[in-house]
Design a protein around this motif. Sequence first.
Motif, mmCIF file in Angstrom:
data_model
loop_
_atom_site.group_PDB
_atom_site.id
_atom_site.type_symbol
_atom_site.label_atom_id
_atom_site.label_comp_id
_atom_site.label_asym_id
_atom_site.label_seq_id
_atom_site.Cartn_x
_atom_site.Cartn_y
_atom_site.Cartn_z
ATOM 1 N N ILE A 1 0.829 -1.064 0.053
ATOM 2 C CA ILE A 1 0.013 -0.048 0.019
ATOM 3 C C ILE A 1 0.844 1.188 -0.040
ATOM 4 O O ILE A 1 0.690 2.101 -0.815
ATOM 5 N N PRO A 2 1.850 1.585 0.904
ATOM 6 C CA PRO A 2 2.738 2.555 0.958
ATOM 7 C C PRO A 2 3.527 2.879 -0.496
ATOM 8 O O PRO A 2 3.552 3.957 -0.974
ATOM 9 N N ALA A 3 3.850 1.788 -1.100
ATOM 10 C CA ALA A 3 4.394 1.695 -2.544
ATOM 11 C C ALA A 3 3.521 2.292 -3.626
ATOM 12 O O ALA A 3 3.799 3.119 -4.409
ATOM 13 N N ASP B 1 -1.693 6.392 8.362
ATOM 14 C CA ASP B 1 -2.596 6.290 7.238
ATOM 15 C C ASP B 1 -3.528 4.970 7.035
ATOM 16 O O ASP B 1 -4.511 5.134 6.655
ATOM 17 N N ILE B 2 -2.765 3.885 7.607
ATOM 18 C CA ILE B 2 -3.220 2.684 7.092
ATOM 19 C C ILE B 2 -3.966 2.064 8.331
ATOM 20 O O ILE B 2 -2.980 1.890 9.708
ATOM 21 N N PRO C 1 -7.856 6.945 6.041
ATOM 22 C CA PRO C 1 -7.639 7.152 4.372
ATOM 23 C C PRO C 1 -7.614 5.516 3.810
ATOM 24 O O PRO C 1 -8.070 5.712 2.659
ATOM 25 N N ALA C 2 -6.792 4.633 4.550
ATOM 26 C CA ALA C 2 -6.885 3.280 4.012
ATOM 27 C C ALA C 2 -7.310 2.356 5.267
ATOM 28 O O ALA C 2 -6.671 2.343 6.404
ATOM 29 N N GLN D 1 -10.495 6.302 1.324
ATOM 30 C CA GLN D 1 -9.982 6.339 -0.049
ATOM 31 C C GLN D 1 -9.488 4.673 -0.589
ATOM 32 O O GLN D 1 -9.543 4.597 -1.807
ATOM 33 N N LEU D 2 -9.277 3.945 0.437
ATOM 34 C CA LEU D 2 -8.987 2.547 0.081
ATOM 35 C C LEU D 2 -9.774 1.522 0.968
ATOM 36 O O LEU D 2 -9.349 1.758 2.274
#
Length: 740
Positions: free
Chosen positions: A535-537, A546-547, A663-664, A691-692
Amino acid sequence: MSESLSGSVERVTFFNEENGFAILRVKVKGRFEAVTCLCSLPSVHAGEWVEAEGAWVRDPNHGLQFKAASAKASAPTTEEGIERYLGSGLIKGVREGFAKKLVAKFGVKIFDVIENESARLEEIPGVGLERRKAIKNAWAEQRHVREIMLFLYAHGAGTARAQRIFKTYGEKSIEVVRDDPYQLARDIHGIGFRTADEIAGSLGIAPDSTKRALAGLRHVLQEAAGAEGHCALPRAELLARAEKLLGVTETVTATALENGLKRADFITEQIEDAALIYLPPLLAAEIDVARRVRALADAPSNYPTIDFAKATAWAEKQSDRELSVSQRTALRTMLSSRIAVLTGGPGVGKTTLLDAFLRIVLARQIVPVLCAPTGRAAQRLTAATGQPAKTIHRLLEARGGGGFQRGPGRPLEGDLFVVDESSMLDLLLFDALLRALPPNASLLLVGDVDQLPSVGPGLVLRQLIESEIVPTARLAEIFRQAAASRIVVNAHRINAGEMPERTSGKDANADFFVISRAEAADVAETILELVVRRIPARFGLDPRCDIQVLSPMNRGACGTRELNRRLQAALNPARDDGGMSEVERFGWTFRVGDRVIQTENNYDKEVFNGDIGRLSHLDAAEREIAVEFDGRKSAVRYDFGELDQLAPAYAITVHKSQGSEFPAVVIPIVSDQFLLLQRNLLYTAITRGRQLVIVAAQTRALQRAVRETGSHRRVSGLLARLRGVVRRGSRAESQQNETS
């Protein structure tokens, strides 16, 4: 043959405060190097003198060790031991350097000086009145805490929460526990009935005693409320649960219940042909909520006369958003009712409608007050409406020790009260809010009734809607812009009992993915890979803030405990920099930089169950950490003994995520979670992602989660009371009406 060992504790390598197991490095007379001693003690610090009985053993990995069958520790008597003891972090505010000064000045008499002649501490440069008092108070506290530890240890209980016991009962702690050990389970977070019961048995309280049975009955009702959301239990079920817990006959529990009913420890109510047993606070809240809601529902709207067509057109122009037919119908309901509910899933326009509603009432000089059950939900409400919003606890001015400063005698100020994320409202919090409303205020509850119910007891939002006495507007139409999001579309599919649509990984705009794995262990590995690397990539999100991993449960390979352990090791590993950047307490290792979550309401610190923050500072000498919570201007400090209120938050339960958005979101769904796999849980988890959303699942487990609607309902009399079908003449209801 038993051997003896005695010496000064050079270092405490490991100490488990739950069971007292310790690994010590002990300096023994006649040996050049310190030896390793494995023993059990209620507490231990560097510098103390330890005496142990046991045997020498050779560990294949760690070499020669002394394994103690029994051990005791006592205060040091040498200057070297005292210096190490005081510098170990035992007393807040005393670091190694200051410990040297204390011992250099007062020698082996330092303990007596602190306790009986503390004014002499001011003879040391840099020590004034405030610091001297702080040292004396900290010394007195640690002495009392140590006494509590010894008491608990002697009666077979863990010593980890001795500091919490002292903060609750003070110098009378041991006296209180001796008088009623079951009070620990009622008052101290983290001490359960079984621990209190062990102490009670050690103190000689008989297994079939009425005191024990009463405590067991109370515990069953409290557990039913806290863990299952029940406001009461049917009499037969209560007795059956208590018998299983206590291992006694029905005669014992039935006799105790009758005694408890006579003493008003419990109250029985006849609700729809069922005899329900309540704890008095929950029954009082249920009666009060029903009475106040019915009064609001019967009252006419108190808004000034509004030309609906003109007001709606004006609001649309102001916001540059046209309302749909269903939104206009809902708006009319909201403007014509003293109390109303606005509900609906993601993407149906609740926020747009709320914005129009607030524009109209503000234009008529109506003062709105916005609030939500959690800090994150309040922040999102402010961002969505442009109006300030608070948590309900802060709005009601929660006070230390529980309760609220706002109530009938000191009501809130405002004309209209809007509560967002109202599916999270439990019975007690909703009652507190209703009691604090001004006499002529209006109330609007906004939320998604299809999400998980509140963590606390009751089904407030659902039963307000089901009662049909509260005007309710339900939005169902997904707007075109929202329909572009696979998160929104799949949330509605799941809520309708349909499997989510799978998205191709090649779709650059995709925001929802399902990844299938055969075994739970494979799901766990996938979660780790997603959060740490993939996910970061691909999405450029920070894995530490964020996750958010959302798991249905705490246990298992995909539970929050194991995932937190693995994610912490990957995202915030231990540092070997010579400084102290971590502390181990209550089964967790806390490190500077960790994402953490508050696990209970703390009214003194004004942090509440579910608040998430970052551990920003750790002070070994002061024995405290600092946490920066989202939305708070200043960090919140915790003593090491208060760390049972926190847990790592790289992974949290879906229940803890209510009221928040991230966010995710990454969601493991595996067969190990069988009992918790239900549609509203999966639906709630998915709607937390902004977002995800990625679901990593075993296919059968995902199918079950979509299929199961959760036939289990919470035991509550609120719906019957709202509908006015509770049997008249109830003693509890009569008493409530007399005191309201």
